[in-house]
Write a protein that holds these residues in place. Structure first.
Motif, short mmCIF file in Angstrom:
data_model
loop_
_atom_site.label_atom_id
_atom_site.label_comp_id
_atom_site.label_asym_id
_atom_site.label_seq_id
_atom_site.Cartn_x
_atom_site.Cartn_y
_atom_site.Cartn_z
N UNK A 166 40.19 60.42 22.59
CA UNK A 166 40.86 59.11 21.59
C UNK A 166 39.66 57.64 20.39
N UNK A 167 38.91 58.67 20.96
CA UNK A 167 37.90 57.45 20.17
C UNK A 167 36.95 57.92 19.76
N UNK A 168 35.86 57.01 19.73
CA UNK A 168 35.13 57.89 19.09
C UNK A 168 34.28 59.72 20.16
N UNK A 169 33.57 60.06 19.10
CA UNK A 169 33.16 61.44 19.83
C UNK A 169 31.92 61.51 20.80
N UNK A 170 31.77 59.94 20.93
CA UNK A 170 30.70 59.83 22.68
C UNK A 170 31.68 59.29 23.37
N UNK A 171 32.54 59.16 23.29
CA UNK A 171 33.59 58.90 24.56
C UNK A 171 34.33 59.36 25.03
N UNK A 172 34.26 60.69 25.61
CA UNK A 172 35.46 61.40 25.86
C UNK A 172 36.04 61.67 27.21
N UNK A 173 37.01 61.22 27.09
CA UNK A 173 38.60 61.27 27.79
C UNK A 173 38.43 61.96 29.28
N UNK A 174 38.30 61.38 30.23
CA UNK A 174 38.53 61.81 31.63
C UNK A 174 39.60 62.18 32.25
N UNK A 175 39.83 63.08 32.68
CA UNK A 175 41.01 64.42 33.43
C UNK A 175 41.60 63.05 34.43
N UNK A 176 42.70 62.80 33.99
CA UNK A 176 42.96 61.65 34.88
C UNK A 176 44.42 62.84 35.65
N UNK A 177 44.89 63.69 35.30
CA UNK A 177 45.59 64.85 36.01
C UNK A 177 44.61 65.58 37.43
N UNK A 178 43.59 65.21 37.39
CA UNK A 178 42.54 65.23 38.68
C UNK A 178 42.33 64.37 39.41
N UNK A 179 43.02 64.61 40.88
CA UNK A 179 43.20 63.27 41.90
C UNK A 179 41.27 62.93 42.04
N UNK A 180 40.20 63.55 42.24
CA UNK A 180 39.34 63.27 42.30
C UNK A 180 38.71 61.90 41.07
N UNK A 181 39.14 62.18 39.91
CA UNK A 181 38.86 61.14 39.12
C UNK A 181 39.47 60.17 38.99
N UNK A 182 39.96 59.96 39.74
CA UNK A 182 41.35 58.92 40.10
C UNK A 182 40.12 57.94 41.06
N UNK A 183 39.97 59.52 41.93
CA UNK A 183 39.50 59.03 43.48
C UNK A 183 37.68 58.28 42.90
N UNK A 184 37.12 58.83 42.25
CA UNK A 184 36.15 58.10 41.78
C UNK A 184 35.87 56.69 41.30
N UNK A 185 36.74 56.44 39.52
CA UNK A 185 37.38 55.38 39.97
C UNK A 185 37.88 54.57 40.00
N UNK A 186 38.75 54.65 41.24
CA UNK A 186 38.87 53.65 42.33
C UNK A 186 37.99 53.14 43.17
N UNK A 187 37.31 53.70 43.54
CA UNK A 187 36.29 53.80 44.37
C UNK A 187 35.06 52.54 42.97
N UNK A 188 34.70 52.70 41.53
CA UNK A 188 34.05 51.75 41.20
C UNK A 188 34.53 50.42 41.24
N UNK A 189 36.85 50.46 41.21
CA UNK A 189 37.44 49.44 40.52
C UNK A 189 36.40 48.79 42.18
N UNK A 190 36.50 48.99 43.29
CA UNK A 190 36.78 48.36 44.51
C UNK A 190 34.87 47.93 45.18
N UNK A 191 34.02 48.49 43.66
CA UNK A 191 32.55 48.56 43.72
C UNK A 191 32.60 46.56 43.20
#
Length: 543
Positions: A166-191
């Motif tokens: 949605x922004x630069x070509x060097x900024x690929x969008x993550x697939x939030x329809x994949x629960x594993x992606x959500x889990x990984x990002x939530x883990x970074x928030x928790x960190x």
């Protein structure tokens, strides 16, 4: 288990720091964490409640930190985890909360997740990003456009597929329809919550989900320039973005985010919501679901970051939020008049020669609205937009859209601390390194030291307003009722218990009068007079 929350954020004054441009401590021409720590006293003395740091995570800096390659570490450009610990500890000692800028919708193409994802169509992270086959003629799967210009689809020769950005070509969008992606990002928030941060500013949070069917957006026709989220010269403005952002799926993820954040005492999340519907989405994203599941604590949009600032327009923005928040059963706003993505307030509202009275009206208005407030670094000094030559531009957005849109560098130049220093005090002592962006000579007379020495300077006006606001329960925690729309004067009443505080602002260059509602008076008067850009705070009495 839900931790206690004292609601400090509901009326907070949040001071936004753009780390690259605040203070350079090591002489490399780029601001850093140690430099910010050194200058926290300025923010505490101003009277802010919290600092928001634009991204400080590991990044190749194609979009200056908004392209993250490691969510759990500090970029060496800014320092180390130990430097961030020192910053958090010093801020807390000064009574300041620390809010970090989390970029969840996309990562850098240098993130290990994307490096793995692009290797094949069947690796463990193959569907962690948004991939799609080409049409039969080789074209992208739909008409979606990038905010930064051109198609939002980039061809990858390894997978022989397109990926979404949605922004630069060097900024690929993550697939939030994949629960594993959500889990990984939530883990970074928790960190970082475990580290001790007090909250998050969530970048482009309405971009997290895309339409799973990849339907094309409908056309919007030639833009009229009224959309505050994107320049009319940008083809992005020619579409209604109903399928590539602001999808209803995002609400469930926000509820997961809130459930995690609520495990930590007194934390909060404020979301950046870039959408034409503006305040309606702020209310939706910060209101509970029908089942009572909570989402963001508050949000902000771009409605007050537009060029327009006349009384009827501002009345409409406030009225819309009050209406949609009531309809949504909640909702809370964080009001920003400026940030790192738009032209500086002094120039945007005041032109080349802003009236000093207008620069005093702006914070008075902002600080009297119902909700939290975000101040961008330099607003307290009245800094104008810097004029950056094309050869000095760093912002890829501005380089692409030049000359009709010059990008965001003009509001990101080094902060002026010392009016006598060649680099305005931005660099380390004795440093001769050229700052990453040129210092603005138009900022020299407005530097902190010059304003400190002048009791009538704008900096002291900001300090007075922030300190005075703390003593006014009606402004901190009162209801808001708009008076009828007026061509010149924006007026509303903040009510707390028996106290009714009138807040009125002449947004015009001409004298104005305001007739008070029937039965209301101020000092035995039922009509008030205003100088150009005049401001009145007054107790209303009934007769």
């Amino acid at each position: 288990m839900k931790a206690p929350n004292n609601g400090w954020w509901r009326s907070a004054v949040i001071y936004q720091i753009y780390p690259r441009s605040y203070q350079d401590s090591n002489g490399d021409g780029i601001g850093d964490l140690a430099g910010i720590t050194r200058r926290l006293d300025h923010i505490a003395r101003l009277g802010a409640d919290a600092v928001w740091l634009s991204p400080i995570f590991t990044s190749p800096m194609k979009d200056f930190g908004y392209d993250v390659s490691d969510y759990n570490d500090i970029d060496p450009m800014f320092g180390t985890l130990a430097d961030f610990r020192a910053l958090v500890d010093r801020a807390h000692a000064l009574g300041l909360k620390v809010i970090i800028d989390q970029v969840l919708s996309h990562s850098s193409d240098q993130h290990p997740w994307f490096k793995e994802s692009r290797q094949s169509r069947d690796n463990p992270k193959a569907d962690w990003y948004v991939w799609a086959d080409a049409k039969d003629d080789g074209n992208p799967p739909n008409n979606w456009l990038s905010v930064f210009g051109g198609s939002s689809w980039q061809w990858d020769t390894r997978r022989r597929q397109y990926y979404l950005h949605n922004f630069l070509t060097s900024q690929p969008d993550l697939n939030f329809h994949n629960p594993a992606v959500q889990d990984a990002l939530l883990a970074s928030v928790q960190f970082w919550l475990d580290f001790g941060v007090d909250g998050y500013r969530l970048d482009a949070i309405n971009f997290c989900f895309h339409d799973a069917e990849l339907r094309s957006n409908p056309g919007a026709g030639m833009p009229d320039g009224s959309n505050p989220t994107v320049a009319a010269s940008n083809p992005y403005a020619w579409q209604h973005h109903v399928y590539d952002r602001s999808r209803p799926d995002a609400l469930g993820f926000l509820e997961r985010l809130r459930a995690l954040t609520d495990q930590y005492p007194d934390t909060m999340m404020v979301g950046e919501i870039g959408d034409e519907s503006g305040m309606a989405m702020v209310a939706q994203y910060s209101s509970p679901s029908a089942e009572g599941a909570e989402r963001l604590h508050m949000g902000y949009c771009f409605d007050l970051l537009a060029d327009r600032h006349d009384a009827p327009y501002l009345h409409g923005v406030i009225a819309k939020f009050e209406r949609v928040a009531a309809e949504a059963g909640g909702g809370w706003a964080c009001w920003a008049l400026s940030n790192h993505d738009c032209k500086r307030l002094a120039t945007r509202w005041g032109g080349d020669h802003p009236d000093p009275a207008l620069l005093r009206l702006a914070p008075a208005l902002q600080l009297s609205l119902r909700g939290a407030v975000c101040l961008y670094q330099g607003e307290e000094l009245g800094l104008p937009e810097a004029d950056i030559a094309f050869e000095d531009l760093q912002d890829p957005y501005g380089i692409t859209m030049w000359p009709e849109f010059k990008g965001r560098d003009g509001c990101r130049t080094p902060f002026p601390w010392d009016s006598a220093a060649p680099d305005l005090g931005f660099g380390a002592p004795a440093s001769t390194t050229k700052p990453w962006l040129p210092v603005a000579e138009s900022h020299r007379a407005l530097a902190v030291d010059a304003q400190e020495a002048d009791p009538g300077a704008l900096l002291h006006h900001y300090r007075h307003l922030l300190q005075w606001r703390r003593t006014q329960p009606a402004l901190v925690d009162g209801d808001l009722t708009l008076l009828p729309v007026d061509a010149q004067v924006l007026a509303f009443v903040r009510t707390h218990g028996d106290e009714r505080l009138l807040c009125a602002f002449n947004l015009s260059t001409e004298p104005a009068t305001l007739a008070l509602p029937a039965g209301d008076q101020v000092d035995a008067q039922s009509t008030l007079s205003f100088d150009p850009y005049g401001v009145r705070f007054a107790r209303l009495t009934r007769v």
